[in-house]
Design a protein around this motif. Structure first.
Motif, PDB file in Angstrom:
ATOM      1  N   THR A 158       0.834  -1.198   0.000  1.00 12.41           N
ATOM      2  CA  THR A 158       0.000   0.000   0.000  1.00 12.41           C
ATOM      3  C   THR A 158       0.874   1.255   0.000  1.00 12.41           C
ATOM      4  OG1 THR A 158      -1.703  -1.175   1.272  1.00 12.41           O
ATOM      5  CG2 THR A 158      -1.832   1.222   1.262  1.00 12.41           C
ATOM      6  N   THR A 159       0.535   2.224  -0.845  1.00  9.71           N
ATOM      7  CA  THR A 159       1.217   3.499  -0.858  1.00  9.71           C
ATOM      8  C   THR A 159       0.426   4.511  -0.031  1.00  9.71           C
ATOM      9  OG1 THR A 159       0.047   4.344  -2.801  1.00  9.71           O
ATOM     10  CG2 THR A 159       2.038   3.015  -3.195  1.00  9.71           C
ATOM     11  N   ARG A 160       1.080   5.626   0.286  1.00  9.46           N
ATOM     12  CA  ARG A 160       0.395   6.661   1.046  1.00  9.46           C
ATOM     13  C   ARG A 160      -0.792   7.222   0.265  1.00  9.46           C
ATOM     14  NH1 ARG A 160       2.859  12.250   3.608  1.00  9.46           N
ATOM     15  NH2 ARG A 160       3.356  12.679   1.428  1.00  9.46           N
ATOM     16  N   ALA A 161      -0.631   7.362  -1.052  1.00  8.63           N
ATOM     17  CA  ALA A 161      -1.738   7.867  -1.872  1.00  8.63           C
ATOM     18  C   ALA A 161      -2.917   6.906  -1.832  1.00  8.63           C
ATOM     19  CB  ALA A 161      -1.267   8.087  -3.302  1.00  8.63           C
ATOM     20  N   GLN A 162      -2.634   5.603  -1.896  1.00  5.08           N
ATOM     21  CA  GLN A 162      -3.714   4.615  -1.834  1.00  5.08           C
ATOM     22  C   GLN A 162      -4.376   4.621  -0.465  1.00  5.08           C
ATOM     23  OE1 GLN A 162      -1.247   1.273  -2.940  1.00  5.08           O
ATOM     24  NE2 GLN A 162      -2.131   1.145  -4.999  1.00  5.08           N
ATOM     25  N   TYR A 163      -3.587   4.786   0.581  1.00  3.85           N
ATOM     26  CA  TYR A 163      -4.159   4.856   1.932  1.00  3.85           C
ATOM     27  C   TYR A 163      -5.085   6.046   2.058  1.00  3.85           C
ATOM     28  CZ  TYR A 163      -4.409   5.981   6.900  1.00  3.85           C
ATOM     29  OH  TYR A 163      -4.853   6.320   8.155  1.00  3.85           O
ATOM     30  N   ARG A 164      -4.638   7.205   1.588  1.00  3.87           N
ATOM     31  CA  ARG A 164      -5.455   8.405   1.708  1.00  3.87           C
ATOM     32  C   ARG A 164      -6.722   8.321   0.878  1.00  3.87           C
ATOM     33  NH1 ARG A 164      -0.965  13.351   1.658  1.00  3.87           N
ATOM     34  NH2 ARG A 164      -0.370  13.126   3.867  1.00  3.87           N
ATOM     35  N   ALA A 165      -6.620   7.691  -0.290  1.00  2.70           N
ATOM     36  CA  ALA A 165      -7.791   7.576  -1.165  1.00  2.70           C
ATOM     37  C   ALA A 165      -8.673   6.384  -0.803  1.00  2.70           C
ATOM     38  CB  ALA A 165      -7.341   7.466  -2.618  1.00  2.70           C
ATOM     39  N   GLN A 166      -8.184   5.549   0.146  1.00  2.00           N
ATOM     40  CA  GLN A 166      -8.903   4.323   0.515  1.00  2.00           C
ATOM     41  C   GLN A 166      -9.212   3.475  -0.732  1.00  2.00           C
ATOM     42  OE1 GLN A 166     -10.229   4.031   4.259  1.00  2.00           O
ATOM     43  NE2 GLN A 166      -8.305   5.151   4.061  1.00  2.00           N
ATOM     44  N   SER A 167      -8.223   3.422  -1.637  1.00  2.00           N
ATOM     45  CA  SER A 167      -8.435   2.764  -2.930  1.00  2.00           C
ATOM     46  C   SER A 167      -7.991   1.302  -2.923  1.00  2.00           C
ATOM     47  CB  SER A 167      -7.692   3.529  -4.032  1.00  2.00           C
ATOM     48  OG  SER A 167      -6.300   3.592  -3.761  1.00  2.00           O
ATOM     49  N   VAL A 168      -7.405   0.836  -1.812  1.00  2.00           N
ATOM     50  CA  VAL A 168      -7.057  -0.573  -1.672  1.00  2.00           C
ATOM     51  C   VAL A 168      -7.609  -1.060  -0.344  1.00  2.00           C
ATOM     52  CG1 VAL A 168      -4.958  -0.387  -3.067  1.00  2.00           C
ATOM     53  CG2 VAL A 168      -4.831  -0.058  -0.587  1.00  2.00           C
ATOM     54  N   ALA A 169      -7.703  -2.378  -0.218  1.00  2.00           N
ATOM     55  CA  ALA A 169      -8.177  -2.946   1.051  1.00  2.00           C
ATOM     56  C   ALA A 169      -7.167  -2.640   2.156  1.00  2.00           C
ATOM     57  CB  ALA A 169      -8.362  -4.451   0.907  1.00  2.00           C
ATOM     58  N   LEU A 170      -7.679  -2.148   3.286  1.00  2.00           N
ATOM     59  CA  LEU A 170      -6.832  -1.790   4.421  1.00  2.00           C
ATOM     60  C   LEU A 170      -7.209  -2.631   5.638  1.00  2.00           C
ATOM     61  CD1 LEU A 170      -6.981   2.107   4.088  1.00  2.00           C
ATOM     62  CD2 LEU A 170      -5.046   0.629   3.482  1.00  2.00           C
TER      63      LEU A 170
END
Length: 480
Positions: free
Chosen positions: A144-156
């Motif tokens: 997971t990248t920071r951009a993906q974390y902020r956009a909630q675009s991947v499963a967390l």
């Protein structure tokens, strides 16, 4: 010749004491134990154990393992020096009570590293090649990248930054309410290597979801050893034979299916307590040496270390592996106090001293356990709810995510840092807020690396760690 006679005599007395401990109702169980001794010499050479040391509350990784190169140190001191009274910044390398420098085998260009000043005994293990550091580990479902974390675009991972949920997630991949953990699942898959599966998964620190399997139940012990059911042996209310009818009541045969199942569980508990009490080594000079006291770095006073006592109990069980017929065992120990919102510099210093003292004691104990050096057969690793924020709330820190961890043992490719050490400071690619680290290494990769050493196949590892298929690097390389 005298040694052989003495050994035979000891074996005879030990086997005879098992029979007397479990009583007539436990004879089949005891006879099963007697068969273990014959196979002990064949199984102990293939013995391996994994010990999970859980640092409850969320260890402040940024004051545990530090980057000390000039650029990193400038960022560290600028953020963590809050006020003269409340500063959580540590003294620099070379200063009185300063950070302890370590030089890993693998160079990370432009970076220099050190450990908390209270971790001297652990630094010794690192320098000797029996301890390694795994940088920035935490729960992840996929890279997971920071951009993906902020956009909630991947499963967390669910319910980040929550104590109970993240403790459970670290141990079981699920938030609070999980019914089994990855230590227990490893036990499920390798329990057939043990003559008696009861002693596959053992906690010296109370109930832990980490040790719960789908088929294997965790067995709990304390500093006194196996925990007995009160009144089952000896006198009861002053009557020497009173324990016999009590045992018949709680463990006798029943017609009702529920009562019968309950009685069977109680009987297994009674039998297991007798077996373990006989097999495990005693505490003290005649068995596993008692830990020395540690020195409180804040006061200079000597004090007992409960973590070292837990590890003594683990060593006593490992010392009885032959009598237990054990070739694979998973253990759990813990220490609390890591939720350092306040008074961090003082409290964390004491916690680090206890940690280093206990790990050094365990290493020394394993080096001569029962006359054998078992350090290459036992691997201990640290885990914790989460790391903490790089920023301070005045004299403490808040809940974070990724954290640095230690792996200790003779099979560890020590004196190294595994994973790219994160940038020190704020607003970098792995900062998800207030310096809380976005993990670069998943718990699945961390645990999977040890599982491979433990003897699990790639297919079994994927079963135990369901998210590992999402990561290209499934073996971090820190185990021999």
């Amino acid at each position: 010749m005298s040694r052989k006679i003495d050994a035979s005599r000891r074996n005879f007395l030990r086997n005879a004491s098992v029979m007397s401990l479990v009583g007539a109702s436990g004879v089949p169980f005891a006879l099963n134990l007697l068969t273990m001794g014959a196979a002990a010499a064949q199984t102990t050479s293939d013995y391996k154990a994994i010990v999970c040391l859980f640092l409850s509350g969320g260890n402040d990784h940024a004051n545990t393992v530090l980057a000390t190169d000039p650029t990193s140190w400038t960022s560290y001191t600028s953020v963590r020096t809050t006020s003269e009274a409340g500063s959580i910044a540590l003294p620099a390398v070379g200063m009185a009570g300063g950070i302890l420098p370590v030089v890993p085998n693998t160079v990370q260009t432009g970076r220099e590293f050190g450990l908390h000043p209270s971790l001297g005994p652990l630094k010794d293990l690192f320098d000797a090649g029996r301890a390694g550091i795994v940088a920035n580990v935490g729960p992840l479902i996929m890279p997971t990248t920071r951009a993906q974390y902020r956009a909630q675009s991947v499963a967390l991972p669910p319910k980040l930054f929550s104590h109970n949920d993240q403790q459970s997630l670290w141990q079981s991949y699920k938030p609070e309410g999980a019914t089994f953990g990855w230590g227990g699942r490893m036990g499920d898959l390798l329990a057939s290597m043990n003559t008696n599966t009861t002693f596959t998964s053992i906690s010296a620190s109370g109930n832990a979801v980490f040790l719960a399997g789908q088929t294997i139940n965790q067995y709990q012990v304390n500093a006194s050893g196996a925990v007995p059911i009160g009144g089952i042996t000896g006198s009861l209310f002053g009557a020497p034979a009173g324990s016999n009818p009590l045992q018949a009541i709680v463990a006798g045969s029943r017609a009702n299916v529920f009562e019968r199942d309950h009685a069977a569980i109680v009987k297994r508990s009674i039998d297991a307590q007798g077996v373990l009490s006989t097999a495990m080594l005693p505490a003290g000079a005649s068995g596993v040496a008692d830990p020395t006291q540690y020195t409180n770095p804040n006061t200079g006073a000597l004090a007992n270390n409960s973590l070292a006592t837990q590890l003594q109990t683990v060593a006593r069980v490992i010392g009885g592996r032959g009598g237990l017929g054990a070739r694979r065992q998973i253990f759990f120990v813990s220490m609390g106090g890591f939720d350092t919102h306040d008074f961090e510099k003082t409290n964390h210093s004491d916690l680090m001293a206890k940690l280093a003292h206990a790990l050094s004691y365990f290493d020394t104990t394993l080096s001569t356990l029962g006359g054998a050096d078992l350090r290459s057969q036992v691997t201990l690793f640290t885990a914790s709810d989460f790391g903490r924020t790089f920023t301070s709330n005045g004299d403490g820190t808040d809940h974070g995510w990724g954290s640095h961890h230690f792996v200790v043992g003779g099979a560890v490719k020590g004196k190294d840092i595994y994973g790219t050490f994160p940038v020190t400071g704020l607003n970098h690619d792995q900062d998800v807020g207030s310096g809380s680290l976005l993990p670069a290494i998943s718990v699945d990769q961390y645990g999977g690396t040890m599982a491979k050493w433990f003897g699990l196949s790639d297919t079994q590892i994927a079963d135990v760690f369901p998210n590992i298929v999402n990561f290209p690097n499934r073996d971090l390389g820190f185990m021999a």
